[in-house]
Design an enzyme around this catalytic site. Structure first.
Site, PDB file in Angstrom:
ATOM      1  N   ARG A 198       0.843  -1.205   0.000  1.00  0.00           N
ATOM      2  CA  ARG A 198       0.000   0.000   0.000  1.00  0.00           C
ATOM      3  C   ARG A 198       0.873   1.247   0.000  1.00  0.00           C
ATOM      4  O   ARG A 198       0.551   2.235  -0.668  1.00  0.00           O
ATOM      5  CB  ARG A 198      -0.941   0.000   1.205  1.00  0.00           C
ATOM      6  CG  ARG A 198      -2.021  -1.073   1.139  1.00  0.00           C
ATOM      7  CD  ARG A 198      -2.989  -0.968   2.311  1.00  0.00           C
ATOM      8  NE  ARG A 198      -3.809   0.237   2.221  1.00  0.00           N
ATOM      9  CZ  ARG A 198      -4.579   0.685   3.218  1.00  0.00           C
ATOM     10  NH1 ARG A 198      -4.608   0.038   4.377  1.00  0.00           N
ATOM     11  NH2 ARG A 198      -5.293   1.782   3.063  1.00  0.00           N
ATOM     12  N   CYS A 201      -1.057   5.812   9.225  1.00  0.00           N
ATOM     13  CA  CYS A 201      -1.423   4.525   8.639  1.00  0.00           C
ATOM     14  C   CYS A 201      -2.567   4.780   7.662  1.00  0.00           C
ATOM     15  O   CYS A 201      -2.522   5.740   6.905  1.00  0.00           O
ATOM     16  CB  CYS A 201      -1.805   3.527   9.732  1.00  0.00           C
ATOM     17  SG  CYS A 201      -3.156   4.106  10.795  1.00  0.00           S
TER      18      CYS A 201
END
Length: 282
Positions: free
Chosen positions: A179, A237
């Site tokens: 990611r 995050c």
């Protein structure tokens, strides 16, 4: 004070003269809804069996505000958070131990929020519920109302602060490496990372059973990634949940760190913000 506690030490504390308040924060990041399947139900898991005396805390409703431009798990209002904690029996003069199903992310979010708002004694059960060897209960307690009054503290980053810290200090991206690189993005608008951020997946802070690596190993890991003494450190995050777990790992290592709660879900929602892709911070 150590930020984590072992199951055996927790059992001793519960039998002692000042037992901690127990908070069960079982939650999972679930893509089941997109696939037409029911999402994980933390309250149902709690009802099926929890540590005796533990009170369930709903991450989505009590540890986060309404999803929107500020991200998927923005901060709730202090008044709402304080009311939820008092309902759970949290008082300033009583220790708190938080646990989840073993991943540690949700428990870390509760730990971070309580610490950020001024509670002096909060720890996370290392390894979560699977580490507990004692009996479980299906009885839902009715705790006495607590007196905790949250006050916003230091250690919180916004989007501009995170961007600046990526250049002036160290900004860790706690998401999975794919990611970070932008290879895949199953949740947010675009893949990639905040320019200058360093990939540091939170999954590499724990062993296969979900327990944290020893403090010296964590310290060596973060120092190798640039968190040298005197360097300002921040973490983000996807939505401020697994990032809280990385802040917890840094605390175990003795390294203070700030959290960008909006994280990638907020950052990527604005097409004007720059996005870096690939394995390098850029």
């Amino acid at each position: 004070m150590n930020a984590i506690i072992s199951a055996s030490a927790l059992a001793d504390a519960l039998a002692g003269p000042n037992p901690p308040v127990l908070l069960d924060v079982r939650w999972q990041l679930s893509l089941a809804k997109a696939a037409g399947e029911p999402p994980f139900d933390g309250r149902a898991a709690y009802a099926a069996g929890h540590l005796p005396g533990a009170v369930f805390v709903d991450l989505d409703r009590e540890l986060a505000g309404t999803p929107g431009e500020r991200g998927r798990h923005p901060l709730p209002g202090l008044a709402e958070f304080g009311a939820a904690m008092r309902r759970a029996g949290v008082s300033s003069g009583t220790p708190v131990v938080v646990y989840d199903g073993g991943q540690g992310w949700a428990a870390a979010r509760a730990w971070w929020m309580l610490r950020w708002t001024g509670h002096p004694d909060v720890r996370v059960l290392d390894g979560g519920l699977p580490s507990w060897e004692g009996p479980l209960s299906q009885e839902e307690p009715t705790p006495r109302e607590g007196d905790f009054e949250p006050v916003a503290g230091a250690g919180l980053l916004d989007a501009d602060g995170a961007a600046a810290l990526a250049r002036s200090g160290v900004l860790f991206d706690a998401r999975a490496a794919e990611r970070y690189r932008g290879d895949v993005e199953p949740i947010d608008r675009v893949g990639g990372h905040i320019p200058g951020a360093i990939s540091a997946p939170t999954t590499e802070n724990v062993t296969s059973d979900g327990r944290f690596l020893p403090a010296e190993e964590l310290r060596a890991r973060f120092q190798a990634l640039g968190a040298s003494e005197g360097t300002e450190v921040g973490v983000y995050c996807g939505s401020g949940v697994s990032g809280a777990h990385e802040v917890l790992a840094l605390a175990v290592a003795g390294i203070p760190a700030a959290l960008y709660v909006g994280s990638w879900s907020e950052w990527s929602s604005d097409p004007e913000r720059p996005v870096a892709v690939g394995a390098e911070p850029q």
